[in-house]
Design a protein around this motif. Structure first.
Motif, short mmCIF file in Angstrom:
data_model
loop_
_atom_site.label_atom_id
_atom_site.label_comp_id
_atom_site.label_asym_id
_atom_site.label_seq_id
_atom_site.Cartn_x
_atom_site.Cartn_y
_atom_site.Cartn_z
N ARG A 1 -4.66 0.07 -0.92
CA ARG A 1 -4.75 1.50 -0.58
C ARG A 1 -6.17 1.92 -0.16
O ARG A 1 -6.57 3.07 -0.36
N ARG B 1 -0.56 6.71 2.56
CA ARG B 1 -0.71 6.25 1.17
C ARG B 1 -1.50 4.94 1.13
O ARG B 1 -2.07 4.59 0.10
N ALA B 2 -1.49 4.23 2.25
CA ALA B 2 -2.16 2.92 2.29
C ALA B 2 -3.61 3.02 2.75
O ALA B 2 -4.32 2.00 2.77
N GLY C 1 0.82 -1.21 0.00
CA GLY C 1 0.00 0.00 0.00
C GLY C 1 0.85 1.26 0.00
O GLY C 1 0.53 2.24 -0.68
#
Ligand SMILES: NC(=O)c1ccc[n+]([C@@H]2O[C@H](COP(=O)([O-])OP(=O)(O)OC[C@H]3O[C@@H](n4cnc5c(N)ncnc54)[C@H](OP(=O)(O)O)[C@@H]3O)[C@@H](O)[C@H]2O)c1
Length: 251
Positions: free
Chosen positions: A114, A140-141, A18
């Motif tokens: 994500r 970001r995940a 992710g």
């Protein structure tokens, strides 16, 4: 910022995919570490001590029971510690890694695509380290949700165990559809796409759970019959019992 993952198992690999950055990895299973490092364009380390020397932030992705053993191996080489260990408060991590900034996250497996949820509680020295960069990277995940630390376990029951609970509910509905003649594949696809659609609608309507039911269930209609059955068979008590079992198990 170079992340060093101690442990390359289910959650470490989901989180690393992710985040999508090259990482340094060490795992007792060298092949497992090699595979994840290669996939992300990273490197493996020969030991946890070696990993801590090469990483800007050491991410604890081993089992909670291995905290002190791994801390003994790292021994003062870590510049900062991010932990995803369940049922392991920052106070225990700080005791194992004295004087090191600690960042506690509880992620979930959908981080891999994500669409994760990552609950976050800072340690007492967090401001002395790369807190903002770390939250950006983990963000970001999925959605990073800051939380008072005493609420991390109830949250874990909902969002970290949640994907497993929801897959069991989905399987139950899909099996019910198959019992009425749908193919297993069609029943699973319909169920999962309906869950995704319901989640997307709720996200677009302020998580209005009651509102969605009101939009679907006409008074006296088919859906209402099903909802009344779920209520009378105890769906709320069953869900509460599952969350209680998780929370009590962490105490
Ligand atoms: N799975 C989830 O959805 C989830 C969600 C939130 C948090 N977590 C937390 O994430 C952590 C990992 O869970 P997981 O589900 O990913 O477990 P897992 O798949 O068993 O991964 C743990 C990995 O760490 C390795 N390991 C054990 N001791 C080590 C050591 N001393 N040095 C290096 N590697 C070592 C294990 O190797 P061996 O298998 O050879 O022992 C295994 O590959 C746990 O603390 C858990 O509480 C998991």
């Amino acid at each position: 910022m170079k992340l060093g993952l101690i442990g390359a198992g289910n959650m470490a690999s989901a989180l690393a995919r992710g985040i999508g950055e090259p990482v340094v990895v060490h795992d007792l299973d060298a092949e497992r570490a090699r595979a994840l490092a290669d996939e992300l364009g990273g490197e493996t380390a020969g030991s946890n001590a070696d990993l801590a020397e090469r990483a800007d932030v050491v991410v604890l992705c081993h089992k909670p029971a291995q905290l002190e053993e791994v801390a003994g191996q790292v021994q003062g080489r870590a510049a900062a510690i991010a932990s995803i260990l369940a049922a392991t408060p920052t106070s225990r991590i700080e005791a194992a890694y004295p004087g090191v900034p600690v960042y506690r996250f509880i992620p979930n497996i959908p981080a891999e695509v994500r669409r994760g949820v990552l609950c976050y509680a800072p340690g007492s020295l967090a401001a002395q380290g790369p807190e903002r960069e770390l939250i950006e990277l983990f963000g970001r995940a999925g959605a990073v949700i800051p939380l008072a630390e005493e609420l991390i376990e109830p949250a874990m029951a909902i969002m970290s165990c949640g994907p497993a609970f929801m897959s069991l509910v989905a399987e139950s509905f899909a099996d019910a559809g198959a019992a009425h003649g749908l193919t297993r594949e069609d029943a699973r696809r319909m169920t999962v796409e309906t869950m995704a659609g319901a989640a997307a609608w709720l996200g677009a309507h302020d998580y209005d759970l009651e509102g969605l039911r009101a939009r679907v269930a006409t008074p006296g209609g088919a859906t209402e019959r099903g909802l009344l059955k779920l209520e009378s068979e105890g769906v709320r008590d069953v869900c509460r019992a599952a969350v209680d079992a998780v929370v009590e198990g962490t105490r």
